[in-house]
Write an enzyme that holds these catalytic residues in place. Structure first.
Site, PDB file in Angstrom:
ATOM      1  N   GLY A  10       2.141  11.257  81.210  1.00  0.00           N
ATOM      2  CA  GLY A  10       3.576  11.402  81.498  1.00  0.00           C
ATOM      3  C   GLY A  10       4.440  10.464  80.670  1.00  0.00           C
ATOM      4  CG  LEU A  11       2.491   8.275  77.925  1.00  0.00           C
ATOM      5  CD1 LEU A  11       1.595   7.949  76.739  1.00  0.00           C
ATOM      6  CD2 LEU A  11       2.742   7.013  78.743  1.00  0.00           C
TER       7      LEU A  11
ATOM      8  CD  GLU B 120      10.291  11.908  67.415  1.00  0.00           C
ATOM      9  OE1 GLU B 120       9.381  12.583  67.883  1.00  0.00           O
ATOM     10  OE2 GLU B 120      10.484  10.711  67.737  1.00  0.00           O
TER      11      GLU B 120
ATOM     12  CG  HIS C 136       9.994  17.408  68.491  1.00  0.00           C
ATOM     13  ND1 HIS C 136       8.720  17.208  68.973  1.00  0.00           N
ATOM     14  CD2 HIS C 136      10.445  16.189  68.106  1.00  0.00           C
ATOM     15  CE1 HIS C 136       8.411  15.920  68.890  1.00  0.00           C
ATOM     16  NE2 HIS C 136       9.438  15.274  68.377  1.00  0.00           N
TER      17      HIS C 136
ATOM     18  CG  ASP D 187       8.311  21.933  66.747  1.00  0.00           C
ATOM     19  OD1 ASP D 187       8.714  21.556  67.854  1.00  0.00           O
ATOM     20  OD2 ASP D 187       7.310  21.445  66.183  1.00  0.00           O
TER      21      ASP D 187
ATOM     22  CB  CYS E 133       3.244  20.663  68.546  1.00  0.00           C
ATOM     23  SG  CYS E 133       4.649  21.256  69.460  1.00  0.00           S
TER      24      CYS E 133
HETATM   25  O1  SUG Z   1       6.053  13.699  71.458  1.00  0.00           O
HETATM   26  N1  SUG Z   1       3.802  14.786  73.947  1.00  0.00           N
HETATM   27  C1  SUG Z   1       4.353  14.928  72.609  1.00  0.00           C
HETATM   28  C2  SUG Z   1       4.431  16.391  72.242  1.00  0.00           C
HETATM   29  C3  SUG Z   1       4.795  16.594  70.794  1.00  0.00           C
HETATM   30  C4  SUG Z   1       5.053  18.010  70.467  1.00  0.00           C
HETATM   31  N2  SUG Z   1       5.366  18.144  69.085  1.00  0.00           N
HETATM   32  C5  SUG Z   1       6.243  19.013  68.559  1.00  0.00           C
HETATM   33  N3  SUG Z   1       7.158  19.629  69.290  1.00  0.00           N
HETATM   34  N4  SUG Z   1       6.233  19.185  67.278  1.00  0.00           N
HETATM   35  C6  SUG Z   1       5.737  14.300  72.507  1.00  0.00           C
HETATM   36  O2  SUG Z   1       6.509  14.422  73.461  1.00  0.00           O
HETATM   37  C7  SUG Z   1       2.883  13.536  75.842  1.00  0.00           C
HETATM   38  C8  SUG Z   1       1.871  12.424  76.049  1.00  0.00           C
HETATM   39  C9  SUG Z   1       1.620  12.142  77.499  1.00  0.00           C
HETATM   40  O3  SUG Z   1       2.525  12.305  78.324  1.00  0.00           O
HETATM   41  O4  SUG Z   1       0.492  11.685  77.837  1.00  0.00           O
HETATM   42  C10 SUG Z   1       3.413  13.591  74.415  1.00  0.00           C
HETATM   43  O5  SUG Z   1       3.465  12.587  73.736  1.00  0.00           O
END
Ligand code: SUG
Length: 463
Positions: free
Chosen positions: A32-33, A195, A268, A270, A387
């Site tokens: 949930g970061l 990003e 993002h 995308d 992603c």
């Molecule tokens: O940065 N999720 C990533 C997902 C990235 C998706 N990338 C693109 N849309 N290109 C983020 O939010 C969740 C990790 C966690 O909650 O354990 C995370 O980092």
């Protein structure tokens, strides 16, 4: 016949979009970061399957390889992240339950600190390589080399710690200075948050033609601070990347995300639009002043652009986000036809499914196929097909100049699958991250993956 008809020209392009997919790491978990990423927030503390996640990713690569698309892979990163661990003053192994203890323990240390940091340090987020870097192909740059800028990912601790290892990996693969320039990440500060390719696309008539590069941002030092979900990409960072890559005013454009989209979970770009060659598929609520911006793009491009603008009526914003419809890979196949590689969630959402089928039936665009894939392990953290891949447009001599052995073949995918089945856990919860045995097993997996990709020097533990 329309200029965007499904009838394809058959002359082979001399440039290939190589999709570099991030191999999911053995510590894949739900901590949930990510604020503003609805899937990550909802999945916090759920059980994850690193093995299933990695196999789903490898299957995606195999599907594209079998379609004749050039497919490559990037290795997972070492976890816990050795650089951040050291910066924080923790000795190696000190955060695990049964590790050697805190050799540098101080009075300021406590259990909740450790838990907080361990969740960051163990994140497998480097799998989402669309955030690793922004890439401009040699067709667009002034010095006719491929330019790559490592993203600083300055908006979140667990993502910003990816930078040193991403830099090392990209420098290893794109080492040949005659063809490639790897720029270090922009100084890490959220005011100039970058990003990577998730906020970048490239319009062109065909992959072997010069293009107009589209940069999408959510914030600027010159815009008022807003409430709601955080914006990650700063226009200042996008412009710095464009300058460093030697792009001209004529071949770059900067679009601002709509606030409504950001607050619906579009962290993002995308998540709400995708470009491939002369096709720009977007939701009507993607950008500020969208209609005017479309006209600006039309004027900048010296070729016809096929705008596929999906209305709120056809696919409401929140369903576009929950299905990850736009996080699909829009791909030109070797016969020149376009295909959408979509998450299974699109097939499970009536409006999203009708929408893609309507696009395929429409004779005024070149998309004529769709494939649905189960990527549920990554999707639960907000990471769909787009992603998981970094698009790098290369000609054959540039492909021949790549370092490591990163181009995928059936047998390489078999070997990676074997490694995942042998060393990755079937199930973990975020509490398992503190287990020293688990970390040891993950190093065995990484060692074998590095060997398979001929990139032996990339991990600190192997030195
Ligand atoms: O940065 N999720 C990533 C997902 C990235 C998706 N990338 C693109 N849309 N290109 C983020 O939010 C969740 C990790 C966690 O909650 O354990 C995370 O980092």
């Amino acid at each position: 016949m329309s200029v965007f008809s499904k009838v394809q020209t058959v002359t082979q392009s001399t440039f290939f979009e190589v999709n570099f997919d991030g191999i999911v790491g053995p510590t894949h978990n739900y901590s949930g970061l990510s604020a503003g990423n609805i899937a990550s927030m909802r999945s916090a503390n759920a059980e994850s399957s690193p093995q299933a996640a990695a196999l789903q990713g490898l299957n995606k690569m195999r599907v594209l390889l079998r379609k004749g698309v050039k497919q490559a892979a990037l290795p997972p990163q070492q976890r816990p992240c050795p650089y951040l661990l050291n910066d924080l003053g923790y000795a190696k192994g000190s955060l695990t339950q049964n590790g050697p203890g805190l050799s540098r323990e101080t009075a300021s240390d406590n259990a909740s600190d450790k838990k907080y940091y361990m969740r960051q340090l163990m994140s497998a987020s480097s799998m989402w390589v669309a955030n690793a870097a922004t890439i401009s192909p040699s067709l667009d740059t002034t010095d006719k080399r491929v330019h790559l800028t490592v993203a600083n990912l300055a908006n979140a601790l667990h993502r910003s710690m990816e930078v040193p290892q991403t830099t090392r990996v990209l420098n290893t693969i794109f080492e040949d200075k005659a063809h490639f320039v790897v720029h270090s990440a922009i100084t890490s500060h959220s005011v100039i948050g970058d990003e990577g390719a998730a906020n970048h696309g490239r319009l062109c008539l065909r992959h072997d033609q010069p293009g107009v590069e589209v940069f999408v941002y959510g914030k600027s030092a010159f815009l008022e601070k807003r409430k709601g979900f955080p914006c990650r990409q700063a226009v200042e960072a996008s412009k710095a990347v464009a300058r460093n890559h030697g792009l001209s005013y004529e071949n770059s454009i900067f679009l601002q995300q709509s606030e409504e989209a950001v607050d619906a979970g579009v962290f993002h770009n995308d998540v709400i639009s995708v470009i491939n060659e002369n096709v720009f598929l977007m939701h009507e609520k993607s950008f500020i002043n969208q209609v005017e911006e479309i006209n600006v793009i039309r004027r900048k491009c010296n070729f016809d652009v096929c705008f596929l603008n999906i209305s709120e009526d056809e696919l409401p914003l929140h369903e576009a986000v929950s299905s990850y419809f736009f996080n699909s890979q829009l791909i030109t196949l070797p016969d020149g036809a376009m295909m959408l590689l979509m998450p299974k969630e699109v097939e499970e959402n009536v409006k999203a499914l009708n929408c893609v089928d309507r696009l395929i039936a429409d004779t005024n665009n070149p998309i004529n196929d769709r494939v649905f894939l189960n990527l549920k392990q990554s999707m639960k953290n907000g990471g769909g097909p787009a992603c998981l891949r970094l698009r790098v447009l290369l000609n054959q001599s540039q492909i021949d100049a790549l370092g490591g052995d990163v181009m995928m073949t059936e047998s390489k995918l078999d070997e990676l699958e074997r490694i995942v089945k042998a060393y990755y856990r079937e199930k973990i919860t975020p509490d398992d991250l503190f287990d020293a045995e688990f970390i040891k097993d993950s190093y065995c997996a990484l060692r074998e993956i590095a060997k398979c990709l001929s990139m032996r020097e990339i991990y600190d533990f192997s030195k």
